[in-house]
Design a protein around this motif. Sequence first.
Motif, PDB file in Angstrom:
ATOM      1  N   VAL A 197       0.838  -1.210   0.000  1.00  0.00           N
ATOM      2  CA  VAL A 197       0.000   0.000   0.000  1.00  0.00           C
ATOM      3  C   VAL A 197       0.872   1.259   0.000  1.00  0.00           C
ATOM      4  CG1 VAL A 197      -2.080  -1.052   0.957  1.00  0.00           C
ATOM      5  CG2 VAL A 197      -0.398  -0.045   2.525  1.00  0.00           C
ATOM      6  N   LEU A 198       2.063   1.158   0.596  1.00  0.00           N
ATOM      7  CA  LEU A 198       2.975   2.314   0.548  1.00  0.00           C
ATOM      8  C   LEU A 198       3.420   2.576  -0.889  1.00  0.00           C
ATOM      9  CD1 LEU A 198       4.783   4.501   1.795  1.00  0.00           C
ATOM     10  CD2 LEU A 198       6.516   2.731   2.212  1.00  0.00           C
ATOM     11  N   ILE A 199       3.786   1.524  -1.583  1.00  0.00           N
ATOM     12  CA  ILE A 199       4.218   1.695  -2.985  1.00  0.00           C
ATOM     13  C   ILE A 199       3.094   2.296  -3.812  1.00  0.00           C
ATOM     14  CG2 ILE A 199       4.921   0.511  -5.103  1.00  0.00           C
ATOM     15  CD1 ILE A 199       6.264  -1.617  -3.317  1.00  0.00           C
ATOM     16  N   ARG A 200       1.888   1.732  -3.674  1.00  0.00           N
ATOM     17  CA  ARG A 200       0.772   2.208  -4.488  1.00  0.00           C
ATOM     18  C   ARG A 200       0.493   3.689  -4.204  1.00  0.00           C
ATOM     19  NH1 ARG A 200      -3.375  -0.569  -7.053  1.00  0.00           N
ATOM     20  NH2 ARG A 200      -1.722  -2.098  -7.349  1.00  0.00           N
ATOM     21  N   GLU A 201       0.500   4.038  -2.932  1.00  0.00           N
ATOM     22  CA  GLU A 201       0.231   5.429  -2.562  1.00  0.00           C
ATOM     23  C   GLU A 201       1.334   6.336  -3.116  1.00  0.00           C
ATOM     24  OE1 GLU A 201      -2.359   6.722  -1.155  1.00  0.00           O
ATOM     25  OE2 GLU A 201      -1.605   8.762  -0.842  1.00  0.00           O
ATOM     26  N   PHE A 202       2.565   5.851  -3.013  1.00  0.00           N
ATOM     27  CA  PHE A 202       3.707   6.641  -3.496  1.00  0.00           C
ATOM     28  C   PHE A 202       3.615   6.844  -5.008  1.00  0.00           C
ATOM     29  CE2 PHE A 202       7.990   7.550  -4.856  1.00  0.00           C
ATOM     30  CZ  PHE A 202       8.514   8.336  -3.837  1.00  0.00           C
ATOM     31  N   GLU A 203       3.375   5.763  -5.712  1.00  0.00           N
ATOM     32  CA  GLU A 203       3.359   5.828  -7.183  1.00  0.00           C
ATOM     33  C   GLU A 203       2.198   6.662  -7.710  1.00  0.00           C
ATOM     34  OE1 GLU A 203       6.235   5.177  -7.689  1.00  0.00           O
ATOM     35  OE2 GLU A 203       6.408   3.378  -8.917  1.00  0.00           O
ATOM     36  N   GLU A 204       1.035   6.474  -7.119  1.00  0.00           N
ATOM     37  CA  GLU A 204      -0.118   7.245  -7.599  1.00  0.00           C
ATOM     38  C   GLU A 204       0.056   8.725  -7.263  1.00  0.00           C
ATOM     39  OE1 GLU A 204      -2.493   5.949  -9.695  1.00  0.00           O
ATOM     40  OE2 GLU A 204      -1.014   4.326  -9.641  1.00  0.00           O
ATOM     41  N   THR A 205       0.739   8.987  -6.166  1.00  0.00           N
ATOM     42  CA  THR A 205       1.046  10.383  -5.828  1.00  0.00           C
ATOM     43  C   THR A 205       2.040  10.960  -6.845  1.00  0.00           C
ATOM     44  OG1 THR A 205       0.636   9.927  -3.496  1.00  0.00           O
ATOM     45  CG2 THR A 205       1.906  11.913  -4.010  1.00  0.00           C
ATOM     46  N   CYS A 206       3.037  10.165  -7.191  1.00  0.00           N
ATOM     47  CA  CYS A 206       4.003  10.615  -8.218  1.00  0.00           C
ATOM     48  C   CYS A 206       3.266  10.940  -9.513  1.00  0.00           C
ATOM     49  CB  CYS A 206       5.042   9.527  -8.505  1.00  0.00           C
ATOM     50  SG  CYS A 206       6.325   9.415  -7.268  1.00  0.00           S
ATOM     51  N   HIS A 207       2.335  10.085  -9.863  1.00  0.00           N
ATOM     52  CA  HIS A 207       1.594  10.298 -11.104  1.00  0.00           C
ATOM     53  C   HIS A 207       0.823  11.617 -11.048  1.00  0.00           C
ATOM     54  CE1 HIS A 207      -1.609   9.689 -14.155  1.00  0.00           C
ATOM     55  NE2 HIS A 207      -0.581   9.194 -14.822  1.00  0.00           N
ATOM     56  N   ARG A 208       0.172  11.842  -9.929  1.00  0.00           N
ATOM     57  CA  ARG A 208      -0.604  13.077  -9.765  1.00  0.00           C
ATOM     58  C   ARG A 208       0.326  14.295  -9.804  1.00  0.00           C
ATOM     59  NH1 ARG A 208      -1.817  15.654  -5.126  1.00  0.00           N
ATOM     60  NH2 ARG A 208      -1.284  13.871  -3.818  1.00  0.00           N
ATOM     61  N   LEU A 209       1.461  14.184  -9.114  1.00  0.00           N
ATOM     62  CA  LEU A 209       2.398  15.318  -9.075  1.00  0.00           C
ATOM     63  C   LEU A 209       2.973  15.603 -10.463  1.00  0.00           C
ATOM     64  CD1 LEU A 209       4.309  14.520  -5.758  1.00  0.00           C
ATOM     65  CD2 LEU A 209       2.550  16.259  -6.105  1.00  0.00           C
ATOM     66  N   TYR A 210       3.154  14.538 -11.243  1.00  0.00           N
ATOM     67  CA  TYR A 210       3.643  14.717 -12.609  1.00  0.00           C
ATOM     68  C   TYR A 210       2.587  15.458 -13.441  1.00  0.00           C
ATOM     69  CZ  TYR A 210       5.143  13.618 -17.359  1.00  0.00           C
ATOM     70  OH  TYR A 210       5.516  13.712 -18.671  1.00  0.00           O
ATOM     71  N   GLU A 211       1.339  15.019 -13.310  1.00  0.00           N
ATOM     72  CA  GLU A 211       0.254  15.682 -14.047  1.00  0.00           C
ATOM     73  C   GLU A 211       0.132  17.153 -13.638  1.00  0.00           C
ATOM     74  OE1 GLU A 211      -2.038  14.244 -16.399  1.00  0.00           O
ATOM     75  OE2 GLU A 211      -0.477  12.705 -16.494  1.00  0.00           O
ATOM     76  N   GLU A 212       0.397  17.406 -12.382  1.00  0.00           N
ATOM     77  CA  GLU A 212       0.307  18.786 -11.867  1.00  0.00           C
ATOM     78  C   GLU A 212       1.592  19.582 -12.113  1.00  0.00           C
ATOM     79  OE1 GLU A 212      -2.620  17.433  -8.165  1.00  0.00           O
ATOM     80  OE2 GLU A 212      -0.668  18.329  -7.738  1.00  0.00           O
ATOM     81  N   LYS A 213       2.561  18.927 -12.761  1.00  0.00           N
ATOM     82  CA  LYS A 213       3.860  19.541 -13.050  1.00  0.00           C
ATOM     83  C   LYS A 213       4.625  19.941 -11.792  1.00  0.00           C
ATOM     84  CE  LYS A 213       2.664  21.161 -17.710  1.00  0.00           C
ATOM     85  NZ  LYS A 213       2.285  19.794 -18.049  1.00  0.00           N
ATOM     86  N   ARG A 214       4.363  19.201 -10.730  1.00  0.00           N
ATOM     87  CA  ARG A 214       5.173  19.427  -9.525  1.00  0.00           C
ATOM     88  C   ARG A 214       6.378  18.483  -9.540  1.00  0.00           C
ATOM     89  NH1 ARG A 214       0.387  18.810  -5.382  1.00  0.00           N
ATOM     90  NH2 ARG A 214       1.879  19.231  -3.710  1.00  0.00           N
ATOM     91  N   ILE A 215       6.297  17.436 -10.340  1.00  0.00           N
ATOM     92  CA  ILE A 215       7.480  16.629 -10.711  1.00  0.00           C
ATOM     93  C   ILE A 215       7.662  16.875 -12.198  1.00  0.00           C
ATOM     94  CG2 ILE A 215       8.400  14.303 -11.044  1.00  0.00           C
ATOM     95  CD1 ILE A 215       6.883  13.420  -8.570  1.00  0.00           C
TER      96      ILE A 215
END
Lengths: 343, 327
Positions: A17-35
């Motif tokens: 669940v940590l990985i999933r939360e981390f990865e989906e957060t990365c995806h969101r941050l990428y879409e938001e251009k924060r990554i």
Amino acid sequence: MAAPTKAMLLDWYRQMVLIREFEETCHRLYEEKRITGVYMHLYSGHEASGVGSMAALRPSDHVITAYRDHGIALILGMDPKAVMAEMMGKKTGSSGGKGGSMHLASREHNFWGGYAIVGGHLPLAAGIALEAKYNDKDDVTMTYVGDGATNNGYFHESLNMSAIWDLPVVWIIENNGYGMGTEVERASGQVELHRKAEAYGIKSFGCVDAQNAMKVYEVASQAVDYARQHGPAVIEHVTYRYRGHGVSDKQYDARDDMSEELKKWMQCREPIKILRDHILSAHDDVDEVLAGHESEAKALVKGAVEFAEASELPNSYQELMRNTYVPSDLVYKTESSIGAGID
Amino acid sequence: MAARNVAMREAIRRALREEMHRDENVFVMGEEVAYWQGTHRVTRGFLEEFGERRVRDTPISEMAIGGVAVGAAMAGLRPVAEFMTINFAFLALDAIANHAGKVRYFFDGMFKAPLVYRAASGWGNQATASHSHAPEPIFAHFPGLYVGCPSNSMDAYGMLKTAIRDDNPVLFTESIALYPKPGPMPDEGEELLIPIGKGDIKREGDHVTLVAYARGVDWALQAARQLSKDGIEAEVVDLRWLRPLDMQLVYASFKKTNRCVIVEESLPMYSFGSEIAALLQENMFDYMDAPIKRVAAEDVPLPYSKTIELLALPNAQKVVDAVKEIL
């Protein structure tokens, strides 16, 4: 091989669940251009492959992988803060902002890194295993490799070398069906990928349903024992990626058949659900622990994002140049020297 | 230092052997290094002396040779990996440039890769196009690596020992034409370590600076002797390392001579000569009395026939002619 204990299963759930939360957060941050990096390959969907197989290792064993490396880093215990900071290229990142998503590593955890050239890490894995053999240690090197890399020269040369030198490597082929956008069937003459390793005389532990962490663990334990005693072993993990080849991959939006396929995997073969169902059927009084792990994952990732965003970016010439070379008394430098690096 | 006539191949063998005795973690790997005794006989006797654990024959797998050395070095060994010829190292360019040269950088100093790639280099002897390269500058292009190219026995000995001891990855080329060339060496029991990046003046002179490395040094020295008969005294700077470049030595010489000819066995485009000439015009413009000349191989793949092969090769006469054009 003993079946996984209740404590192990609960810990796997925590990791997944940590990985999933981390990865989906990365995806969101990428879409938001924060990554902002152009390359980021997420482990969502793959969780049981890494979690189940690394559970068969002991701390002195080695791990190396390609660029889909966030999950591997978190399983090994790297701090989500340092990993998230690396995504954002911050000074506090695990590679000081030099490596980014594809170059996570940690000496302390015997994690030799994520590597960005397809297959490029495979001879490195053989070299790390050679050190163990050279110095009579029985540590194994667990090496993750994608299905696409099995068509590349690095794969064939490295696996053959591991066979003739009896190197203690467990080659795990993570077959998620696609090398970037090309289906395995269109890319490989032999679609049973573990058989390619068998062709070099490497002991194959076959094909495993890698959405099921229990099955992954069972086979990995056998392969790790074998590698420790005899030499290289191979396992093919059949898995699926939920977020395409990389975050910039628009193929899933463009191809209906692919989104249908994705839905089917998510509905029928979701690794976290499979583990959760198994835990609930085998053990009582676990709801609270599972819920605890879920809220802990959210809190950890939230904290990691806050930490990363508050961290500084590297911004000096010194930081740009540092660690090109190991500072060395054996190197002669003057102010006019060219190509010597700076200390 | 005793003046003894030791072939460069023997000098390299001695350096390797001494370093293997000094450090248990040093080992050699490559095609035919063990049972065959080394294609160029550099590792002759090593299998018998050190055994299979430390003298490792590999299959014909250059990508793996290049990459296994990186992994082994990261894990604590000190591999000396041999490419039978540098032509085959092209197959390993990713392992060399993208991995050996970058693992330290992209993990911001977490790892080091203390390894040496040895590769026999150069052309001649009708080896034909794909086996006739002196492409050292290609490898010197990449930050993270050092590149050493000795011109004689003493330098080869002292440079290789340093390369093995240094914690950075080094590509070390050995000119095939120089393997049998005799030269002086330190006495047995005496050691020599030549620092990485330190060049050497091989001949002093006031009229023109000849900058060279490896086999080019011989052509430069021959040219200098010939020019001397006409009263022209050339200074020969042997840079020895293509990375780092000891430009202080070149600048000091150029300030004295104000003229320069660059001599190399490599191809002329994007070359050693291009780099040195660019640096001279950037940094020594006020001292420049004539155009910088470059003597390199002709811009062509190598043919088989001896007659036309020799037309492509640099030689002392081409150096003499270049000097006379700018005096």
